[in-house]
Write a protein that holds these residues in place. Sequence first.
Motif, PDB file in Angstrom:
ATOM      1  N   TYR A 205       0.819  -1.212   0.000  1.00  0.00           N
ATOM      2  CA  TYR A 205       0.000   0.000   0.000  1.00  0.00           C
ATOM      3  C   TYR A 205       0.854   1.264   0.000  1.00  0.00           C
ATOM      4  N   GLN A 206       2.124   1.129  -0.338  1.00  0.00           N
ATOM      5  CA  GLN A 206       3.017   2.274  -0.407  1.00  0.00           C
ATOM      6  C   GLN A 206       3.075   2.816  -1.833  1.00  0.00           C
ATOM      7  N   GLU A 207       3.322   4.126  -1.947  1.00  0.00           N
ATOM      8  CA  GLU A 207       3.449   4.714  -3.279  1.00  0.00           C
ATOM      9  C   GLU A 207       4.746   4.279  -3.945  1.00  0.00           C
ATOM     10  N   SER A 208       4.643   3.813  -5.161  1.00  0.00           N
ATOM     11  CA  SER A 208       5.823   3.523  -5.968  1.00  0.00           C
ATOM     12  C   SER A 208       6.331   4.833  -6.576  1.00  0.00           C
ATOM     13  N   THR A 209       7.632   4.926  -6.809  1.00  0.00           N
ATOM     14  CA  THR A 209       8.198   6.111  -7.464  1.00  0.00           C
ATOM     15  C   THR A 209       8.318   5.921  -8.971  1.00  0.00           C
ATOM     16  N   ASP A 210       7.796   4.812  -9.486  1.00  0.00           N
ATOM     17  CA  ASP A 210       7.884   4.538 -10.920  1.00  0.00           C
ATOM     18  C   ASP A 210       7.126   5.584 -11.726  1.00  0.00           C
ATOM     19  N   PHE A 211       7.681   5.917 -12.880  1.00  0.00           N
ATOM     20  CA  PHE A 211       6.987   6.789 -13.817  1.00  0.00           C
ATOM     21  C   PHE A 211       6.173   5.936 -14.790  1.00  0.00           C
ATOM     22  N   PHE A 212       4.939   6.333 -15.035  1.00  0.00           N
ATOM     23  CA  PHE A 212       4.095   5.661 -16.019  1.00  0.00           C
ATOM     24  C   PHE A 212       3.072   6.665 -16.531  1.00  0.00           C
ATOM     25  N   LEU A 213       2.478   6.366 -17.664  1.00  0.00           N
ATOM     26  CA  LEU A 213       1.510   7.264 -18.276  1.00  0.00           C
ATOM     27  C   LEU A 213       0.113   7.010 -17.725  1.00  0.00           C
ATOM     28  N   ASN A 214      -0.615   8.077 -17.501  1.00  0.00           N
ATOM     29  CA  ASN A 214      -2.016   8.023 -17.121  1.00  0.00           C
ATOM     30  C   ASN A 214      -2.788   9.016 -17.976  1.00  0.00           C
ATOM     31  N   PRO A 215      -4.068   8.797 -18.177  1.00  0.00           N
ATOM     32  CA  PRO A 215      -4.847   9.729 -18.998  1.00  0.00           C
ATOM     33  C   PRO A 215      -4.903  11.133 -18.396  1.00  0.00           C
ATOM     34  N   GLU A 216      -4.765  12.145 -19.263  1.00  0.00           N
ATOM     35  CA  GLU A 216      -5.093  13.535 -18.928  1.00  0.00           C
ATOM     36  C   GLU A 216      -4.276  14.110 -17.777  1.00  0.00           C
ATOM     37  N   GLN A 217      -3.026  13.703 -17.667  1.00  0.00           N
ATOM     38  CA  GLN A 217      -2.151  14.322 -16.666  1.00  0.00           C
ATOM     39  C   GLN A 217      -0.704  14.148 -17.089  1.00  0.00           C
ATOM     40  N   GLY A 218       0.144  15.094 -16.633  1.00  0.00           N
ATOM     41  CA  GLY A 218       1.561  14.973 -16.887  1.00  0.00           C
ATOM     42  C   GLY A 218       2.077  15.990 -17.899  1.00  0.00           C
TER      43      GLY A 218
ATOM     44  N   TYR B 211       3.034  17.325 -21.556  1.00  0.00           N
ATOM     45  CA  TYR B 211       2.459  17.093 -22.884  1.00  0.00           C
ATOM     46  C   TYR B 211       3.506  17.288 -23.967  1.00  0.00           C
ATOM     47  N   LYS B 212       3.197  16.771 -25.155  1.00  0.00           N
ATOM     48  CA  LYS B 212       4.004  16.996 -26.343  1.00  0.00           C
ATOM     49  C   LYS B 212       3.222  17.887 -27.290  1.00  0.00           C
ATOM     50  N   ALA B 213       3.829  19.010 -27.679  1.00  0.00           N
ATOM     51  CA  ALA B 213       3.173  19.920 -28.617  1.00  0.00           C
ATOM     52  C   ALA B 213       3.333  19.392 -30.040  1.00  0.00           C
ATOM     53  N   VAL B 214       2.222  19.309 -30.766  1.00  0.00           N
ATOM     54  CA  VAL B 214       2.223  18.844 -32.158  1.00  0.00           C
ATOM     55  C   VAL B 214       1.487  19.877 -32.998  1.00  0.00           C
ATOM     56  N   TYR B 215       2.106  20.290 -34.104  1.00  0.00           N
ATOM     57  CA  TYR B 215       1.571  21.358 -34.944  1.00  0.00           C
ATOM     58  C   TYR B 215       0.998  20.777 -36.232  1.00  0.00           C
TER      59      TYR B 215
ATOM     60  N   GLN C  20       4.576  10.644 -23.484  1.00  0.00           N
ATOM     61  CA  GLN C  20       3.520  11.551 -23.037  1.00  0.00           C
ATOM     62  C   GLN C  20       2.163  10.993 -23.443  1.00  0.00           C
ATOM     63  N   SER C  21       1.195  11.102 -22.546  1.00  0.00           N
ATOM     64  CA  SER C  21      -0.168  10.678 -22.882  1.00  0.00           C
ATOM     65  C   SER C  21      -0.978  11.829 -23.475  1.00  0.00           C
ATOM     66  N   ILE C  22      -0.495  13.074 -23.275  1.00  0.00           N
ATOM     67  CA  ILE C  22      -1.235  14.259 -23.736  1.00  0.00           C
ATOM     68  C   ILE C  22      -0.588  14.820 -24.991  1.00  0.00           C
ATOM     69  N   ILE C  23      -1.417  15.067 -25.998  1.00  0.00           N
ATOM     70  CA  ILE C  23      -1.013  15.782 -27.205  1.00  0.00           C
ATOM     71  C   ILE C  23      -1.576  17.198 -27.131  1.00  0.00           C
ATOM     72  N   HIS C  24      -0.699  18.190 -27.204  1.00  0.00           N
ATOM     73  CA  HIS C  24      -1.151  19.583 -27.292  1.00  0.00           C
ATOM     74  C   HIS C  24      -1.214  19.908 -28.778  1.00  0.00           C
ATOM     75  N   LEU C  25      -2.402  19.773 -29.356  1.00  0.00           N
ATOM     76  CA  LEU C  25      -2.571  19.897 -30.799  1.00  0.00           C
ATOM     77  C   LEU C  25      -2.770  21.361 -31.175  1.00  0.00           C
ATOM     78  N   ARG C  26      -1.780  21.919 -31.868  1.00  0.00           N
ATOM     79  CA  ARG C  26      -1.792  23.330 -32.255  1.00  0.00           C
ATOM     80  C   ARG C  26      -2.197  23.418 -33.721  1.00  0.00           C
ATOM     81  N   ILE C  27      -3.359  23.978 -33.964  1.00  0.00           N
ATOM     82  CA  ILE C  27      -3.999  23.938 -35.276  1.00  0.00           C
ATOM     83  C   ILE C  27      -3.997  25.328 -35.889  1.00  0.00           C
TER      84      ILE C  27
END
Length: 501
Positions: A27-40, A42-46, A64-71
């Motif tokens: 029940y302890q928090e792991s320090t591992d990095f992993f992807l989760n939806p809608e947090q963390g 982002y990578k900007a994509v044009y 990155q789980s988030i795409i910052h889509l620049r249109i």
Amino acid sequence: MKRIGICILSLILSFSFSEFVASDISYQESTDFFLNPEQGFYKAVYTECGLEGCEEDLEVPNQQSIIHLRISLADFTKANNGVEDYDLTPEMVSSLGNILKYYRTHNKNVILRFAYDDFEGVGDLEPETIEQVLAHITQLKPIFEEYEDVIMTIESSLIGKWGEQHGSKIVSFENVAKIIDTYLSVVPSSRTVLVRRPSYYAYWKGLNYDELYLDTSTPEEDSYRVGVFNDGYLGSESDTGTFLEHPALGWRANEVRWLSNQATHTFYGGEVVKDRSQTGIRYNTAEYMMEEMFDTHTTYLNIDWNDEVIDSWRKSAYTGDEEAYLGQSSFNYIANHLGYRFVLRNSEMTSPIKPSKELKLRGKIENVGAGNVINKKEATLILKQGDTILHLPVELDVREILSRQTMEYNFTISLPETISEGECEVYLHISTISDDATYNEENAIRFANENIWNEELHANYLGTIQVGNTINLSLIASILFFGISTLLCIGSIIFYKKRTQ
């Protein structure tokens, strides 16, 4: 009387064996990095969109789980094309839909931002009238509706340099307010809309800006869906013009206090920038960041900007109070705690249990992240016996597990009569709501515990139960203890009466 009291206590204790069995997991928090939806981060994509469509061959990042889509909508304005302002074409709208579908198949969440200046920081390249801008927003309604599941949030943007609502003559409080209203009218009510500065929000809602920190919204109000994106994040005392100085509270307090509430139900994030502070305080250090991110419930940041600041976080050693992170970089801590981060703190289930009987589960989930889940998710219990998998919906609104808070859950489900006897593994699946079965399955929330994530099921292990007529040692012990206690009580009472006669 003393013996009678002991007798009663014994009878009480005979029933004290719990029917719940604790799961043997950490029940302890792991320090591992992993992807989760809608947090963390982002990578900007044009992508550049024209009358015939958009550029669709776009990057899919792995980290990155988030795409910052620049249109870019530059081709649709006379200031850019030299001819006239155009409506968005069906071809362009359809092509943008293809991009969102593409990111859905790759299990990504998308932040949408539109701009007229090709994201080059040039002013006055918008359509000639605000009405044309509002028409463009309205013409995007089919996209907002069809790809609601993939869209994380919308940075209302459009006008100004980089679509950041500054640096062009068309930018005014009145016009930004019109943009907010138009977005709210065409974007599904499940999704939030963000503006560049809190002052735009205050004007739109009719607030005295100096009293912003007193403002709260209820789910019935449109303002409940309006937040802020901050592309001057921690750059100075004003976040490079994002905030205003308060006559009594000074810098930041007005806005941070407001965000501490508003950002529990709207996204907050942006881009960290170089230090331009005039107060002698440097705000973009890892130490300052790790404090204020929890106050403002920061959910997302650009992984590539500002690279110098982010590199300084990578070189900075974590020196906080969480022992598990000592010896790691501040960047690792920040990356793990942007947005929500759930840790299972307890898990118990009734076992053994017969088919068609009620299975009860209880436990605790803590949100150790800086932010919260904003978009509604659905929860499902998964029962796994070999190759047999059962899905049973349960009521659990993880939006209520706020930053640095713990929620207790209690589920009661009826086991199907067809379930087999033997061991049965139990998992909790929390996912994005989507009509796309694959996206609904894979865009799921992972808990930060060691060895409980099932990659095949995209679900968190809660424990194992025994199904069938398995001997319940606790129940047998309880019955035996009850029998012995009863005999002792009867003997004590008889002995006591004889001594008092």
